[in-house]
Design a protein around this motif. Structure first.
Motif, PDB file in Angstrom:
ATOM      1  N   ASP A 157     -62.344 -13.544  19.927  1.00 29.08           N
ATOM      2  CA  ASP A 157     -62.977 -14.786  20.370  1.00 29.08           C
ATOM      3  C   ASP A 157     -63.462 -14.717  21.814  1.00 29.08           C
ATOM      4  N   SER A 158     -62.859 -13.898  22.637  1.00 25.52           N
ATOM      5  CA  SER A 158     -63.236 -13.925  24.042  1.00 25.52           C
ATOM      6  C   SER A 158     -63.881 -12.621  24.496  1.00 25.52           C
ATOM      7  N   TRP A 159     -63.128 -11.553  24.573  1.00 26.53           N
ATOM      8  CA  TRP A 159     -63.628 -10.325  25.173  1.00 26.53           C
ATOM      9  C   TRP A 159     -64.663  -9.622  24.306  1.00 26.53           C
ATOM     10  N   PHE A 160     -64.458  -9.609  23.004  1.00 29.84           N
ATOM     11  CA  PHE A 160     -65.432  -8.943  22.150  1.00 29.84           C
ATOM     12  C   PHE A 160     -66.753  -9.702  22.143  1.00 29.84           C
ATOM     13  N   LEU A 161     -66.679 -11.031  22.172  1.00 31.92           N
ATOM     14  CA  LEU A 161     -67.893 -11.836  22.249  1.00 31.92           C
ATOM     15  C   LEU A 161     -68.647 -11.553  23.549  1.00 31.92           C
ATOM     16  N   LEU A 162     -67.906 -11.438  24.635  1.00 31.99           N
ATOM     17  CA  LEU A 162     -68.528 -11.112  25.919  1.00 31.99           C
ATOM     18  C   LEU A 162     -69.160  -9.720  25.885  1.00 31.99           C
ATOM     19  N   ALA A 163     -68.460  -8.748  25.316  1.00 31.61           N
ATOM     20  CA  ALA A 163     -68.987  -7.384  25.233  1.00 31.61           C
ATOM     21  C   ALA A 163     -70.245  -7.333  24.371  1.00 31.61           C
ATOM     22  N   MET A 164     -70.240  -8.024  23.253  1.00 32.95           N
ATOM     23  CA  MET A 164     -71.421  -8.032  22.385  1.00 32.95           C
ATOM     24  C   MET A 164     -72.605  -8.715  23.064  1.00 32.95           C
ATOM     25  N   THR A 165     -72.360  -9.794  23.785  1.00 30.55           N
ATOM     26  CA  THR A 165     -73.437 -10.488  24.499  1.00 30.55           C
ATOM     27  C   THR A 165     -74.027  -9.585  25.580  1.00 30.55           C
ATOM     28  N   LEU A 166     -73.166  -8.934  26.347  1.00 29.58           N
ATOM     29  CA  LEU A 166     -73.654  -8.024  27.387  1.00 29.58           C
ATOM     30  C   LEU A 166     -74.403  -6.838  26.782  1.00 29.58           C
ATOM     31  N   GLY A 167     -73.924  -6.325  25.657  1.00 35.01           N
ATOM     32  CA  GLY A 167     -74.624  -5.235  24.972  1.00 35.01           C
ATOM     33  C   GLY A 167     -75.997  -5.666  24.491  1.00 35.01           C
ATOM     34  N   PHE A 168     -76.082  -6.864  23.928  1.00 34.77           N
ATOM     35  CA  PHE A 168     -77.368  -7.382  23.452  1.00 34.77           C
ATOM     36  C   PHE A 168     -78.347  -7.557  24.609  1.00 34.77           C
ATOM     37  N   LEU A 169     -77.886  -8.149  25.691  1.00 38.20           N
ATOM     38  CA  LEU A 169     -78.761  -8.342  26.843  1.00 38.20           C
ATOM     39  C   LEU A 169     -79.199  -7.008  27.443  1.00 38.20           C
ATOM     40  N   GLY A 170     -78.280  -6.046  27.470  1.00 38.09           N
ATOM     41  CA  GLY A 170     -78.630  -4.720  27.976  1.00 38.09           C
ATOM     42  C   GLY A 170     -79.695  -4.050  27.126  1.00 38.09           C
ATOM     43  N   LEU A 171     -79.566  -4.151  25.808  1.00 39.23           N
ATOM     44  CA  LEU A 171     -80.578  -3.566  24.925  1.00 39.23           C
ATOM     45  C   LEU A 171     -81.930  -4.257  25.075  1.00 39.23           C
ATOM     46  N   CYS A 172     -81.920  -5.569  25.234  1.00 35.76           N
ATOM     47  CA  CYS A 172     -83.186  -6.293  25.441  1.00 35.76           C
ATOM     48  C   CYS A 172     -83.856  -5.862  26.742  1.00 35.76           C
ATOM     49  N   LEU A 173     -83.073  -5.758  27.803  1.00 41.88           N
ATOM     50  CA  LEU A 173     -83.644  -5.325  29.084  1.00 41.88           C
ATOM     51  C   LEU A 173     -84.153  -3.894  28.998  1.00 41.88           C
ATOM     52  N   TRP A 174     -83.458  -3.037  28.284  1.00 43.37           N
ATOM     53  CA  TRP A 174     -83.882  -1.647  28.137  1.00 43.37           C
ATOM     54  C   TRP A 174     -85.195  -1.562  27.343  1.00 43.37           C
ATOM     55  N   ALA A 175     -85.338  -2.363  26.296  1.00 39.90           N
ATOM     56  CA  ALA A 175     -86.545  -2.323  25.470  1.00 39.90           C
ATOM     57  C   ALA A 175     -87.760  -2.859  26.214  1.00 39.90           C
TER      58      ALA A 175
END
Length: 63
Positions: free
Chosen positions: A12-30
């Motif tokens: 509920d907390s840390w994995f959600l944060l990690a997935m959000t940061l991963g998604f934003l990182g991939l968007c910025l990279w693309a």
């Protein structure tokens, strides 16, 4: 703390944060500034082995 409660808390907390940061990182990279050439080359790759004469294939636009 039970194992289930601990894993539920992590999901509920840390994995959600990690997935959000991963998604934003991939968007910025693309959408990074230097990726336009790579995206255009990949988009035109389906025409690479086309049998049509070269004058029928649209020219690559500059800019």
């Amino acid at each position: 703390m039970e194992t289930y409660s601990f894993l539920r808390h992590m999901a509920d907390s840390w994995f959600l944060l990690a997935m959000t940061l991963g998604f934003l990182g991939l968007c910025l990279w693309a959408f990074r500034p230097g990726s336009r050439e790579a995206h255009q080359e990949i988009a035109a790759s389906i025409f690479r082995n086309d049998d049509r004469p070269a004058e029928e294939i649209p020219a690559k636009k500059e800019g």
